[in-house]
Design an enzyme around this catalytic site. Sequence first.
Site, PDB file in Angstrom:
ATOM      1  N   GLY A  46       0.837  -1.194   0.000  1.00 56.13           N
ATOM      2  CA  GLY A  46       0.000   0.000   0.000  1.00 56.13           C
ATOM      3  C   GLY A  46       0.870   1.241   0.000  1.00 56.13           C
ATOM      4  O   GLY A  46       2.035   1.196   0.410  1.00 56.13           O
ATOM      5  N   GLN A  51       2.952   9.923   1.366  1.00 53.23           N
ATOM      6  CA  GLN A  51       4.297   9.346   1.405  1.00 53.23           C
ATOM      7  C   GLN A  51       5.161   9.780   0.225  1.00 53.23           C
ATOM      8  O   GLN A  51       6.384   9.656   0.277  1.00 53.23           O
ATOM      9  CB  GLN A  51       4.221   7.813   1.433  1.00 53.23           C
ATOM     10  CG  GLN A  51       3.617   7.273   2.720  1.00 53.23           C
ATOM     11  CD  GLN A  51       3.485   5.768   2.648  1.00 53.23           C
ATOM     12  OE1 GLN A  51       2.495   5.256   2.148  1.00 53.23           O
ATOM     13  NE2 GLN A  51       4.491   5.056   3.125  1.00 53.23           N
ATOM     14  N   CYS A  91       6.150  -0.234   7.173  1.00 51.29           N
ATOM     15  CA  CYS A  91       5.753   0.932   6.387  1.00 51.29           C
ATOM     16  C   CYS A  91       6.925   1.337   5.500  1.00 51.29           C
ATOM     17  O   CYS A  91       8.069   1.357   5.961  1.00 51.29           O
ATOM     18  CB  CYS A  91       5.396   2.074   7.336  1.00 51.29           C
ATOM     19  SG  CYS A  91       4.942   3.601   6.506  1.00 51.29           S
ATOM     20  N   LEU A  92       6.631   1.669   4.243  1.00 53.31           N
ATOM     21  CA  LEU A  92       7.707   2.086   3.333  1.00 53.31           C
ATOM     22  C   LEU A  92       8.391   3.364   3.821  1.00 53.31           C
ATOM     23  O   LEU A  92       9.528   3.631   3.449  1.00 53.31           O
ATOM     24  CB  LEU A  92       7.156   2.292   1.915  1.00 53.31           C
ATOM     25  CG  LEU A  92       6.645   1.013   1.229  1.00 53.31           C
ATOM     26  CD1 LEU A  92       6.001   1.353  -0.111  1.00 53.31           C
ATOM     27  CD2 LEU A  92       7.770   0.004   1.042  1.00 53.31           C
ATOM     28  N   HIS A 133      -4.221   1.654   7.580  1.00 56.76           N
ATOM     29  CA  HIS A 133      -2.844   2.155   7.698  1.00 56.76           C
ATOM     30  C   HIS A 133      -2.630   3.330   6.733  1.00 56.76           C
ATOM     31  O   HIS A 133      -2.114   4.379   7.119  1.00 56.76           O
ATOM     32  CB  HIS A 133      -1.873   1.002   7.404  1.00 56.76           C
ATOM     33  CG  HIS A 133      -0.427   1.380   7.346  1.00 56.76           C
ATOM     34  ND1 HIS A 133       0.521   0.859   8.198  1.00 56.76           N
ATOM     35  CD2 HIS A 133       0.259   2.223   6.506  1.00 56.76           C
ATOM     36  CE1 HIS A 133       1.714   1.374   7.901  1.00 56.76           C
ATOM     37  NE2 HIS A 133       1.579   2.205   6.868  1.00 56.76           N
ATOM     38  N   GLU A 134      -3.059   3.156   5.468  1.00 54.33           N
ATOM     39  CA  GLU A 134      -2.853   4.213   4.465  1.00 54.33           C
ATOM     40  C   GLU A 134      -3.713   5.443   4.775  1.00 54.33           C
ATOM     41  O   GLU A 134      -3.290   6.568   4.550  1.00 54.33           O
ATOM     42  CB  GLU A 134      -3.153   3.705   3.048  1.00 54.33           C
ATOM     43  CG  GLU A 134      -2.374   2.478   2.597  1.00 54.33           C
ATOM     44  CD  GLU A 134      -0.881   2.534   2.855  1.00 54.33           C
ATOM     45  OE1 GLU A 134      -0.314   3.642   2.880  1.00 54.33           O
ATOM     46  OE2 GLU A 134      -0.274   1.461   3.055  1.00 54.33           O
ATOM     47  N   HIS A 137      -2.028   7.716   7.106  1.00 50.68           N
ATOM     48  CA  HIS A 137      -1.044   8.600   6.460  1.00 50.68           C
ATOM     49  C   HIS A 137      -1.714   9.900   5.999  1.00 50.68           C
ATOM     50  O   HIS A 137      -1.114  10.972   6.088  1.00 50.68           O
ATOM     51  CB  HIS A 137      -0.431   7.915   5.228  1.00 50.68           C
ATOM     52  CG  HIS A 137       0.682   6.964   5.537  1.00 50.68           C
ATOM     53  ND1 HIS A 137       1.835   7.355   6.179  1.00 50.68           N
ATOM     54  CD2 HIS A 137       0.839   5.643   5.268  1.00 50.68           C
ATOM     55  CE1 HIS A 137       2.657   6.301   6.297  1.00 50.68           C
ATOM     56  NE2 HIS A 137       2.072   5.251   5.761  1.00 50.68           N
TER      57      HIS A 137
HETATM   58 ZN    ZN Z   1       2.841   3.344   5.684  1.00 51.76          ZN
END
Ligand code: ZN
Length: 173
Positions: A46, A51, A91-92, A133-134, A137
């Site tokens: 995701g 991000q 998480c990226l 989660h997204e 963000h």
């Molecule tokens: Zn993330």
Amino acid sequence: MAKLTILEFPDPRLRTKAKPVESVDDELNSLIDDMFETMYGAPGIGLAATQVDVHKRLLVADVTADRNDPQALINPVILEKDGVTVTEEGCLSVPGYYDEVERAEHIRVRFINRKGDEVEMEAEGLLAVCIQHEMDHLEGKLFVDYLSEAKRQRIRKRLVKDKRQRTADAVTL
Ligand code: ZN
């Protein structure tokens, strides 16, 4: 298509609250293509626009093992949530760290798809966790915010140090 740069914790831009998308046009669709390329390339399941330093309410996800179910959610809103599930999340934007986070097991979400249609979707398990989660963000929130202050500080210190190291090792051409 182009791969985008992913911001990393503790970059303050990750704390920006995203604004609603006003129109689903070619420009937005090309951003969505770039976000998919960035997410698949990372690789991740995701990615939120926040991000990649675009502060619009938009996220992409694909939780399938075959990477064949791309979902783009524009202006997502959670209508219902129930159940509890605990997942080891990463998480990226927080590379190399994983920890348990508790979220709703099942959600119903309303969003605009990339054709501009308003749709509703039921999601459970990993897809439900990923969307939650997204969506965090888009509020400027990260999964590390669910951890203890001590853990978060440790992660912050380590990532800042790693980044300094990477910059020092970089070759300028
Ligand atoms: Zn993330």
